[in-house]
Design a protein around this motif. Structure first.
Motif, PDB file in Angstrom:
ATOM      1  N   GLU A 217      -3.857 -50.268 -21.966  1.00  0.00           N
ATOM      2  CA  GLU A 217      -5.136 -50.727 -20.892  1.00  0.00           C
ATOM      3  C   GLU A 217      -4.443 -50.325 -19.490  1.00  0.00           C
ATOM      4  OE1 GLU A 217      -8.040 -52.715 -21.330  1.00  0.00           O
ATOM      5  OE2 GLU A 217      -7.647 -52.063 -23.205  1.00  0.00           O
ATOM      6  N   PRO A 218      -5.639 -49.775 -18.667  1.00  0.00           N
ATOM      7  CA  PRO A 218      -4.923 -49.236 -17.490  1.00  0.00           C
ATOM      8  C   PRO A 218      -4.603 -50.266 -16.445  1.00  0.00           C
ATOM      9  CG  PRO A 218      -7.475 -49.305 -17.529  1.00  0.00           C
ATOM     10  CD  PRO A 218      -7.088 -49.665 -18.915  1.00  0.00           C
ATOM     11  N   THR A 219      -3.555 -50.927 -16.626  1.00  0.00           N
ATOM     12  CA  THR A 219      -2.799 -51.669 -15.662  1.00  0.00           C
ATOM     13  C   THR A 219      -1.607 -51.460 -15.118  1.00  0.00           C
ATOM     14  OG1 THR A 219      -2.081 -53.127 -17.039  1.00  0.00           O
ATOM     15  CG2 THR A 219      -4.491 -53.768 -16.684  1.00  0.00           C
ATOM     16  N   THR A 220      -1.072 -51.627 -13.980  1.00  0.00           N
ATOM     17  CA  THR A 220       0.448 -51.542 -13.476  1.00  0.00           C
ATOM     18  C   THR A 220       1.264 -51.935 -14.466  1.00  0.00           C
ATOM     19  OG1 THR A 220      -0.666 -51.718 -11.146  1.00  0.00           O
ATOM     20  CG2 THR A 220       1.839 -51.797 -11.648  1.00  0.00           C
ATOM     21  N   ALA A 221       0.973 -53.211 -14.827  1.00  0.00           N
ATOM     22  CA  ALA A 221       2.163 -53.566 -16.027  1.00  0.00           C
ATOM     23  C   ALA A 221       2.291 -53.075 -17.083  1.00  0.00           C
ATOM     24  CB  ALA A 221       1.746 -55.311 -16.165  1.00  0.00           C
ATOM     25  N   ALA A 222       1.207 -52.554 -17.829  1.00  0.00           N
ATOM     26  CA  ALA A 222       0.990 -51.818 -19.058  1.00  0.00           C
ATOM     27  C   ALA A 222       1.575 -50.339 -18.743  1.00  0.00           C
ATOM     28  CB  ALA A 222      -0.345 -51.796 -19.577  1.00  0.00           C
ATOM     29  N   GLY A 223       1.362 -49.917 -17.475  1.00  0.00           N
ATOM     30  CA  GLY A 223       1.768 -48.590 -17.099  1.00  0.00           C
ATOM     31  C   GLY A 223       3.587 -48.435 -17.216  1.00  0.00           C
ATOM     32  N   ARG A 224       3.818 -49.614 -16.692  1.00  0.00           N
ATOM     33  CA  ARG A 224       5.396 -49.902 -16.538  1.00  0.00           C
ATOM     34  C   ARG A 224       6.025 -49.814 -17.901  1.00  0.00           C
ATOM     35  NH1 ARG A 224       7.964 -54.898 -13.251  1.00  0.00           N
ATOM     36  NH2 ARG A 224      10.169 -54.480 -13.668  1.00  0.00           N
ATOM     37  N   ARG A 225       5.358 -50.694 -18.721  1.00  0.00           N
ATOM     38  CA  ARG A 225       5.670 -50.730 -19.996  1.00  0.00           C
ATOM     39  C   ARG A 225       6.068 -49.238 -20.851  1.00  0.00           C
ATOM     40  NH1 ARG A 225       3.198 -55.713 -19.752  1.00  0.00           N
ATOM     41  NH2 ARG A 225       1.318 -54.922 -20.875  1.00  0.00           N
ATOM     42  N   ALA A 226       4.817 -48.589 -20.636  1.00  0.00           N
ATOM     43  CA  ALA A 226       4.485 -47.369 -21.452  1.00  0.00           C
ATOM     44  C   ALA A 226       5.591 -46.599 -20.895  1.00  0.00           C
ATOM     45  CB  ALA A 226       3.229 -46.929 -21.380  1.00  0.00           C
ATOM     46  N   ALA A 239       7.829 -34.855 -16.671  1.00  0.00           N
ATOM     47  CA  ALA A 239       6.662 -35.157 -15.813  1.00  0.00           C
ATOM     48  C   ALA A 239       5.791 -36.189 -16.674  1.00  0.00           C
ATOM     49  CB  ALA A 239       5.641 -34.122 -15.482  1.00  0.00           C
ATOM     50  N   ILE A 240       4.967 -37.195 -16.124  1.00  0.00           N
ATOM     51  CA  ILE A 240       4.093 -38.089 -16.637  1.00  0.00           C
ATOM     52  C   ILE A 240       2.613 -38.076 -16.055  1.00  0.00           C
ATOM     53  CG2 ILE A 240       3.625 -40.376 -17.298  1.00  0.00           C
ATOM     54  CD1 ILE A 240       6.495 -40.860 -17.883  1.00  0.00           C
ATOM     55  N   ALA A 241       1.675 -37.614 -16.678  1.00  0.00           N
ATOM     56  CA  ALA A 241       0.154 -37.853 -16.373  1.00  0.00           C
ATOM     57  C   ALA A 241      -0.345 -39.077 -16.734  1.00  0.00           C
ATOM     58  CB  ALA A 241      -0.602 -36.574 -16.912  1.00  0.00           C
ATOM     59  N   CYS A 242      -0.775 -39.802 -15.732  1.00  0.00           N
ATOM     60  CA  CYS A 242      -1.065 -41.159 -16.096  1.00  0.00           C
ATOM     61  C   CYS A 242      -2.785 -41.189 -15.995  1.00  0.00           C
ATOM     62  CB  CYS A 242      -0.512 -42.163 -14.902  1.00  0.00           C
ATOM     63  SG  CYS A 242       1.165 -42.234 -14.903  1.00  0.00           S
ATOM     64  N   PHE A 243      -3.001 -42.515 -16.840  1.00  0.00           N
ATOM     65  CA  PHE A 243      -4.654 -42.585 -16.689  1.00  0.00           C
ATOM     66  C   PHE A 243      -5.127 -42.573 -15.316  1.00  0.00           C
ATOM     67  CE2 PHE A 243      -8.499 -45.085 -17.315  1.00  0.00           C
ATOM     68  CZ  PHE A 243      -9.117 -44.461 -18.043  1.00  0.00           C
ATOM     69  N   ASN A 244      -4.542 -43.748 -14.901  1.00  0.00           N
ATOM     70  CA  ASN A 244      -5.044 -43.802 -13.219  1.00  0.00           C
ATOM     71  C   ASN A 244      -3.984 -44.305 -12.331  1.00  0.00           C
ATOM     72  OD1 ASN A 244      -4.443 -46.432 -13.910  1.00  0.00           O
ATOM     73  ND2 ASN A 244      -6.435 -47.297 -13.782  1.00  0.00           N
ATOM     74  N   ASP A 245      -4.408 -44.581 -10.947  1.00  0.00           N
ATOM     75  CA  ASP A 245      -3.239 -44.681  -9.928  1.00  0.00           C
ATOM     76  C   ASP A 245      -2.344 -45.932 -10.659  1.00  0.00           C
ATOM     77  OD1 ASP A 245      -3.892 -42.383  -8.770  1.00  0.00           O
ATOM     78  OD2 ASP A 245      -5.436 -43.291  -7.484  1.00  0.00           O
ATOM     79  N   LYS A 246      -3.004 -46.993 -11.067  1.00  0.00           N
ATOM     80  CA  LYS A 246      -2.149 -48.155 -11.171  1.00  0.00           C
ATOM     81  C   LYS A 246      -1.344 -48.024 -12.354  1.00  0.00           C
ATOM     82  CE  LYS A 246      -6.073 -51.273  -9.827  1.00  0.00           C
ATOM     83  NZ  LYS A 246      -6.767 -52.498 -10.209  1.00  0.00           N
ATOM     84  N   VAL A 247      -1.507 -47.142 -13.275  1.00  0.00           N
ATOM     85  CA  VAL A 247      -0.764 -46.726 -14.272  1.00  0.00           C
ATOM     86  C   VAL A 247       0.516 -45.976 -13.576  1.00  0.00           C
ATOM     87  CG1 VAL A 247      -0.437 -45.656 -16.442  1.00  0.00           C
ATOM     88  CG2 VAL A 247      -2.270 -47.075 -16.145  1.00  0.00           C
ATOM     89  N   PHE A 271      -4.772 -40.822 -11.109  1.00  0.00           N
ATOM     90  CA  PHE A 271      -6.141 -40.454 -11.259  1.00  0.00           C
ATOM     91  C   PHE A 271      -6.868 -41.477 -10.279  1.00  0.00           C
ATOM     92  CE2 PHE A 271     -10.074 -38.738 -12.775  1.00  0.00           C
ATOM     93  CZ  PHE A 271      -9.891 -37.725 -13.283  1.00  0.00           C
ATOM     94  N   ASP A 272      -7.905 -41.247  -9.573  1.00  0.00           N
ATOM     95  CA  ASP A 272      -8.883 -41.838  -8.999  1.00  0.00           C
ATOM     96  C   ASP A 272      -8.638 -41.649  -7.459  1.00  0.00           C
ATOM     97  OD1 ASP A 272      -9.780 -42.884 -11.378  1.00  0.00           O
ATOM     98  OD2 ASP A 272      -8.807 -44.844 -11.369  1.00  0.00           O
ATOM     99  N   ASP A 273      -7.591 -41.775  -6.993  1.00  0.00           N
ATOM    100  CA  ASP A 273      -7.305 -41.727  -5.491  1.00  0.00           C
ATOM    101  C   ASP A 273      -7.835 -42.930  -4.881  1.00  0.00           C
ATOM    102  OD1 ASP A 273      -6.213 -40.421  -3.215  1.00  0.00           O
ATOM    103  OD2 ASP A 273      -8.144 -39.516  -2.768  1.00  0.00           O
ATOM    104  N   ILE A 274      -7.268 -44.010  -5.401  1.00  0.00           N
ATOM    105  CA  ILE A 274      -7.639 -45.316  -4.689  1.00  0.00           C
ATOM    106  C   ILE A 274      -6.533 -45.359  -3.475  1.00  0.00           C
ATOM    107  CG2 ILE A 274      -8.729 -46.514  -6.649  1.00  0.00           C
ATOM    108  CD1 ILE A 274      -6.052 -47.909  -7.152  1.00  0.00           C
ATOM    109  N   ASP A 275      -6.809 -46.497  -2.662  1.00  0.00           N
ATOM    110  CA  ASP A 275      -6.032 -46.578  -1.391  1.00  0.00           C
ATOM    111  C   ASP A 275      -4.423 -46.564  -1.823  1.00  0.00           C
ATOM    112  OD1 ASP A 275      -8.103 -46.088   0.402  1.00  0.00           O
ATOM    113  OD2 ASP A 275      -8.440 -48.274   0.566  1.00  0.00           O
ATOM    114  N   LEU A 276      -4.253 -47.367  -2.961  1.00  0.00           N
ATOM    115  CA  LEU A 276      -2.899 -47.584  -3.506  1.00  0.00           C
ATOM    116  C   LEU A 276      -2.143 -46.437  -3.462  1.00  0.00           C
ATOM    117  CD1 LEU A 276      -0.655 -49.746  -4.325  1.00  0.00           C
ATOM    118  CD2 LEU A 276      -2.038 -49.331  -6.605  1.00  0.00           C
TER     119      LEU A 276
END
Length: 333
Positions: A217-226, A239-247, A271-276
């Motif tokens: 699931e594309p969340t920061t917490a799930a990205g940290r675990r993965a 290198a790691i390519a992530c599904f989105n910026d939160k990941v 991916f997304d280029d959100i402000d974060l």
């Protein structure tokens, strides 16, 4: 009578079933018209006058976003709201994760105060969208979760080419051991982005092995675990390519917890280029999605449907742009 007398005479004649000449004689108060015919024509004129004076009801568009209005969905919804206002349409917003569990689509065609809908990443499957479409109710899908049926208008970003640009960028920096943290397996965007990564890797003669791939699931917490799972392997990916910026932010956290320097030891792309993505240290290399443009195009497509036209392109993919920042660099060693 309105500014176009000739057209108005024809309208009244069509309403009453008498000739244009007879309508003209009535309106000019000629005497050689039967009283019953005169009354018929005058009543038709009055009905048209009353209809013209009736206030025009503002059309309402139901916008469903069954997710938290974060800086991703929030940008799209804000753009939709602004564009609807420009067209003189009213917005009825249904947002929040609780909306995922509501049967929102079934009753839409029966709501007298709703004229059309814009559905963001709808959790419903294609069959439910087809059922809604067959009722004649006008709607447009933004960022579809599953491949949209061929006769349903949809707007999304070019996920495949965006993800391929990320992998090409990492390969050009010398990376050959690349991990991928993908989104849910049943999401169209996740499939398309993973296919883009695979295409670039395959062209470079690199195989994405199962131990270098995670679906989350594309969340920061799930990205940290993965990311922790990938980085605890020996050898670890460079290198790691992530599904989105939160990941990607979660991946940055996992790297720091292991004493890794980004990008000297590990390159990370989002991916997304959100402000974060610009607030991290280092700022994230990412793919810019035209989120606001997606909202504007969705309203434009919907306006064509409301006006009785078939959209010229039912499925629109908007171009993405690779944005290179400080989280990626040449492969170490």
């Amino acid at each position: 009578m309105p500014d176009s007398p000739r057209a108005s005479l024809r309208d009244i004649a069509a309403d009453t079933g008498v000739s244009v000449a007879t309508v003209s004689r009535v309106l000019n108060d000629h005497v050689n018209v039967a009283p019953r015919t005169r009354d018929l024509v005058l009543q038709a004129v009055e009905r048209r006058r009353l209809r013209a004076e009736e206030p025009v009801r503002t059309r309402t568009v139901y916008v469903r976003c069954p997710y938290v209005l974060s800086d991703y969905f929030g940008l799209i919804v804000s753009s939709i709201a602004e564009t609807l206002k420009l067209h003189g349409l009213r917005l009825l917003l249904d947002a929040g994760e609780s909306a995922q569990h509501s049967d929102a689509l079934t009753g839409l065609p029966d709501q007298d105060d709703v004229d059309a809908a814009i559905l963001l990443l709808p959790p419903e499957d294609g069959d439910q969208l087809v059922t809604l479409s067959r009722t004649g109710f006008p709607f447009v899908v933004v960022d579809p979760r599953t491949p949209p049926p061929p006769d349903i208008a949809a707007v999304s970003a070019a996920h495949f080419s965006g993800a391929r640009a990320v992998a090409d960028h990492l390969i050009a920096l010398g990376h050959r051991d690349i991990g991928v943290i993908a989104g849910p397996e049943d999401w169209l965007a996740s499939d398309a982005r993973l296919a883009g990564h695979r295409a670039a890797l395959a062209q470079a003669g690199i195989l994405l092995t199962p131990n270098r791939l995670r679906h989350i699931e594309p969340t920061t917490a799930a990205g940290r675990r993965a990311a922790a799972d990938l980085l605890d392997q020996t050898p670890r990916p460079t290198a790691i390519a992530c599904f989105n910026d939160k990941v990607a932010v979660g991946t940055l956290q996992a790297a720091r917890e292991r004493g890794l320097n980004v990008p000297a030891d590990l390159s990370i792309a989002g991916f997304d280029d959100i402000d974060l993505s610009q607030a991290t240290d280092p700022p994230l290399t990412t793919v810019r999605q035209p989120l606001q443009e997606m909202g504007r195009i969705a309203v434009t497509q919907l306006m064509r449907v409301l006006d009785g036209h078939q959209p010229e392109a039912l499925h629109i993919e908007l171009a993405t742009t690779l944005v290179v920042r400080g989280s990626t660099s040449v492969c170490p060693g």
